[in-house]
Each structure stands twice: as structure tokens, then as C-alpha cells.
Motif scaffolding. Sequence first.
Motif, PDB file in Angstrom:
ATOM      1  N   ILE A 130     -46.591   4.505 -24.203  1.00  0.00           N
ATOM      2  CA  ILE A 130     -46.396   3.731 -23.267  1.00  0.00           C
ATOM      3  C   ILE A 130     -45.090   2.742 -23.519  1.00  0.00           C
ATOM      4  N   TRP A 131     -44.223   2.599 -22.403  1.00  0.00           N
ATOM      5  CA  TRP A 131     -42.946   1.790 -22.595  1.00  0.00           C
ATOM      6  C   TRP A 131     -42.928   0.973 -21.227  1.00  0.00           C
ATOM      7  N   ALA A 132     -42.602  -0.337 -21.674  1.00  0.00           N
ATOM      8  CA  ALA A 132     -42.474  -1.437 -20.393  1.00  0.00           C
ATOM      9  C   ALA A 132     -41.294  -2.203 -20.679  1.00  0.00           C
ATOM     10  N   ALA A 133     -40.576  -2.661 -19.624  1.00  0.00           N
ATOM     11  CA  ALA A 133     -39.769  -3.587 -19.661  1.00  0.00           C
ATOM     12  C   ALA A 133     -39.993  -4.762 -18.765  1.00  0.00           C
ATOM     13  N   ILE A 134     -38.987  -5.605 -18.305  1.00  0.00           N
ATOM     14  CA  ILE A 134     -39.334  -6.730 -17.645  1.00  0.00           C
ATOM     15  C   ILE A 134     -39.304  -6.082 -15.955  1.00  0.00           C
ATOM     16  N   VAL A 135     -40.162  -6.180 -15.310  1.00  0.00           N
ATOM     17  CA  VAL A 135     -40.121  -6.081 -13.866  1.00  0.00           C
ATOM     18  C   VAL A 135     -41.175  -6.752 -13.005  1.00  0.00           C
ATOM     19  N   PRO A 136     -40.676  -7.957 -13.029  1.00  0.00           N
ATOM     20  CA  PRO A 136     -41.885  -8.907 -12.559  1.00  0.00           C
ATOM     21  C   PRO A 136     -42.036  -9.111 -11.041  1.00  0.00           C
ATOM     22  N   GLU A 137     -43.096  -9.694 -10.664  1.00  0.00           N
ATOM     23  CA  GLU A 137     -43.467 -10.346  -9.472  1.00  0.00           C
ATOM     24  C   GLU A 137     -42.715 -11.548  -9.387  1.00  0.00           C
ATOM     25  N   TYR A 138     -42.374 -12.490  -8.336  1.00  0.00           N
ATOM     26  CA  TYR A 138     -41.998 -13.783  -8.440  1.00  0.00           C
ATOM     27  C   TYR A 138     -42.873 -14.599  -7.641  1.00  0.00           C
ATOM     28  N   SER A 139     -42.951 -15.759  -7.894  1.00  0.00           N
ATOM     29  CA  SER A 139     -43.853 -16.813  -6.928  1.00  0.00           C
ATOM     30  C   SER A 139     -42.972 -18.263  -6.844  1.00  0.00           C
ATOM     31  N   ALA A 140     -43.054 -18.644  -5.771  1.00  0.00           N
ATOM     32  CA  ALA A 140     -42.351 -20.167  -5.735  1.00  0.00           C
ATOM     33  C   ALA A 140     -43.410 -21.174  -5.870  1.00  0.00           C
ATOM     34  N   SER A 141     -44.433 -20.797  -5.899  1.00  0.00           N
ATOM     35  CA  SER A 141     -45.399 -21.780  -6.131  1.00  0.00           C
ATOM     36  C   SER A 141     -45.630 -22.774  -7.506  1.00  0.00           C
ATOM     37  N   ASN A 142     -45.690 -23.777  -7.320  1.00  0.00           N
ATOM     38  CA  ASN A 142     -45.989 -24.893  -8.590  1.00  0.00           C
ATOM     39  C   ASN A 142     -47.457 -24.880  -9.119  1.00  0.00           C
ATOM     40  N   ASN A 143     -48.446 -24.210  -8.339  1.00  0.00           N
ATOM     41  CA  ASN A 143     -49.773 -24.588  -8.770  1.00  0.00           C
ATOM     42  C   ASN A 143     -50.455 -22.835  -8.807  1.00  0.00           C
ATOM     43  N   TYR A 144     -49.825 -22.094  -9.328  1.00  0.00           N
ATOM     44  CA  TYR A 144     -50.202 -20.570  -9.339  1.00  0.00           C
ATOM     45  C   TYR A 144     -51.493 -20.341  -9.920  1.00  0.00           C
ATOM     46  N   THR A 145     -52.463 -19.691  -9.265  1.00  0.00           N
ATOM     47  CA  THR A 145     -53.874 -19.281  -9.807  1.00  0.00           C
ATOM     48  C   THR A 145     -54.240 -17.877  -9.433  1.00  0.00           C
ATOM     49  N   GLY A 146     -53.104 -17.102  -9.214  1.00  0.00           N
ATOM     50  CA  GLY A 146     -53.340 -15.764  -8.885  1.00  0.00           C
ATOM     51  C   GLY A 146     -53.926 -14.753 -10.072  1.00  0.00           C
ATOM     52  N   PRO A 147     -53.938 -13.438  -9.736  1.00  0.00           N
ATOM     53  CA  PRO A 147     -54.298 -12.603 -10.753  1.00  0.00           C
ATOM     54  C   PRO A 147     -53.400 -12.162 -11.893  1.00  0.00           C
ATOM     55  N   GLY A 148     -51.990 -12.470 -11.641  1.00  0.00           N
ATOM     56  CA  GLY A 148     -51.297 -12.205 -12.680  1.00  0.00           C
ATOM     57  C   GLY A 148     -50.945 -13.155 -13.586  1.00  0.00           C
ATOM     58  N   TYR A 149     -50.357 -13.092 -14.910  1.00  0.00           N
ATOM     59  CA  TYR A 149     -49.999 -13.981 -15.750  1.00  0.00           C
ATOM     60  C   TYR A 149     -48.674 -14.693 -15.528  1.00  0.00           C
ATOM     61  N   ALA A 150     -48.976 -15.937 -15.359  1.00  0.00           N
ATOM     62  CA  ALA A 150     -47.722 -16.771 -14.927  1.00  0.00           C
ATOM     63  C   ALA A 150     -46.957 -17.143 -16.210  1.00  0.00           C
ATOM     64  N   TYR A 151     -45.625 -17.085 -16.048  1.00  0.00           N
ATOM     65  CA  TYR A 151     -44.532 -17.637 -16.955  1.00  0.00           C
ATOM     66  C   TYR A 151     -43.483 -18.379 -16.315  1.00  0.00           C
ATOM     67  N   THR A 152     -42.756 -19.378 -16.925  1.00  0.00           N
ATOM     68  CA  THR A 152     -41.449 -19.858 -16.247  1.00  0.00           C
ATOM     69  C   THR A 152     -40.438 -18.676 -16.558  1.00  0.00           C
ATOM     70  N   GLY A 153     -39.350 -18.643 -15.548  1.00  0.00           N
ATOM     71  CA  GLY A 153     -38.201 -17.901 -16.002  1.00  0.00           C
ATOM     72  C   GLY A 153     -37.584 -17.687 -17.272  1.00  0.00           C
ATOM     73  N   PRO A 154     -37.312 -18.932 -17.926  1.00  0.00           N
ATOM     74  CA  PRO A 154     -36.725 -19.004 -19.419  1.00  0.00           C
ATOM     75  C   PRO A 154     -37.688 -18.163 -20.556  1.00  0.00           C
ATOM     76  N   ALA A 155     -39.117 -18.298 -20.228  1.00  0.00           N
ATOM     77  CA  ALA A 155     -39.880 -17.482 -21.095  1.00  0.00           C
ATOM     78  C   ALA A 155     -39.781 -16.143 -21.098  1.00  0.00           C
ATOM     79  N   VAL A 156     -39.131 -15.563 -20.047  1.00  0.00           N
ATOM     80  CA  VAL A 156     -39.102 -13.992 -19.945  1.00  0.00           C
ATOM     81  C   VAL A 156     -38.021 -13.597 -21.344  1.00  0.00           C
ATOM     82  N   ASP A 157     -36.944 -14.390 -21.481  1.00  0.00           N
ATOM     83  CA  ASP A 157     -36.152 -13.876 -22.637  1.00  0.00           C
ATOM     84  C   ASP A 157     -36.079 -14.560 -23.913  1.00  0.00           C
ATOM     85  N   THR A 158     -37.352 -15.381 -24.118  1.00  0.00           N
ATOM     86  CA  THR A 158     -37.558 -15.859 -25.200  1.00  0.00           C
ATOM     87  C   THR A 158     -39.003 -15.999 -25.972  1.00  0.00           C
ATOM     88  N   ARG A 159     -39.745 -15.398 -25.208  1.00  0.00           N
ATOM     89  CA  ARG A 159     -41.408 -15.563 -25.510  1.00  0.00           C
ATOM     90  C   ARG A 159     -41.886 -14.120 -25.327  1.00  0.00           C
TER      91      ARG A 159
END
Length: 226
Positions: free
Chosen positions: A166-195
Motif C-alpha cells: 500500500i502506498w498513499a499520498a495526499i489527494v484530499p477532498e475539500y470542504s468550505a464548511s466550518n462545522n463539518y460532520t461528514g464521514p471523512g477525517y477533517a483537518y485544516t490545510g496547514p495540518a497536511v504538511d505538518t501532522r
Amino acid sequence: MTTGQHRLRTMGRALLAASGLMMAATAAQADVTVKFDGYVADRMDRITGIDKNREEVFRQFRTEGSRTQVKPRDALNVSYFAGTEWGNERVIPNIDDYSVPGLIKGMLERGLREADANFAGTIEVTIDKLRIKNFSLAVISASTTQMSGTVKVLDAAGNVTAEHDIWAAIVPEYSASNNYTGPGYAYTGPAVDTRVGPVAAEFTEKVLETLYPDYDAPGLVVLSGR
């Protein structure tokens, strides 16, 4: 049999059934093992330490960074994102329990329960590569963010029934919501490169969808607001 005896027997059966369900739930958590190899294994304590510190800051201020980077106005993010269910917290609600191995294991267990509630074997994941673009540890920091390893499926007798790289890179979905409760795992943009969480979400999504091609596993969702 008296009415009282009947009630006692019924209550006893209900308690036994509930006990069985609790034991089954406990057993289900043991269906997934997460291991690390090479430099990832050697540095895992340090990786977890760095990531946990950032997680603590994020839970307090809803901003990415270290405590020395937090500004007083960042506290406004707490109310702005008040309705969002964040990826790491969805898997590990208590910060005291947080670890990178626990996060990856929790994501896999959560998906496995949805994809195959009756799974009776074991899933073994071994991660041998972890790179995060701006992670605060030289051996992990790289030009691109990625995670790779192997997944094995063992039946109840311990026989390997499937094995995949298994190999994975960053290919995210995006949401403009500030109260996201969907099925995915929500993070802020800066977290992608630091977490670790964002790439872990992508990696576990890949693992689950490789094992269960018809299952739409939760993956990374980046919130673009604020």
C-alpha cells in the motif's frame, strides 16, 4: 415458574447477551495490528511526541503550530469551528490516549467495523515509510508527504489469505464548511504538511478500499475555511 422467577431469568439472559456483545466488541478491537519497520519504528516515540504536542495545541486553539507560534487571536478559531468533528478527535477523544500507532489502528478499526462487521480474522499492517513535508523531525521531513507499507489478512486459524503493498499520498477532498460532520477525517490545510493524521487518513482509506473494493472508506477532508 412464578412471575418473579420468570423476570429474573429474563433479566439474566439479557445480562448475558449484553456481556456477550461487550466481549465481541472488545474482541473486534483486537482484529487489527499496526507495526512499524526501519527508521519509522526507531523514531516512533519521537514522532508521537511531536504530533501529540501539536494535537494538544490544536484542541485548545483550533490552529496548527507549536505553543510558541500560537497568537492570542487564534482562540477565535474555537468558536468558528465549534460544530466540526475533527479527524483525530473522532478516533481518539481523550488527548491523554493519543499516539500515532493508536490513531492509525483506530482508523482501521473504525473502517473495518463499517466494511465487515463479521470479520473473524486479523489484519496486520506494517508501515515502513513515512514522509511529511514540514514535519519537525529531519528523518521524516521531505519534499512530498506519503506513507507506505504492507497489509496482510489472516483467517481465524492464522493463515495468510491476502497480502498487498500500500502506498498513499495526499489527494484530499475539500470542504468550505466550518462545522463539518461528514464521514471523512477533517483537518485544516496547514495540518497536511505538518501532522501525521492527514496522511494516515489517506493510507487507511487505501488499505480498506484495497481489501473491500465496494466500500467507500473515510479519507482526508481539508477544511478550507479560515
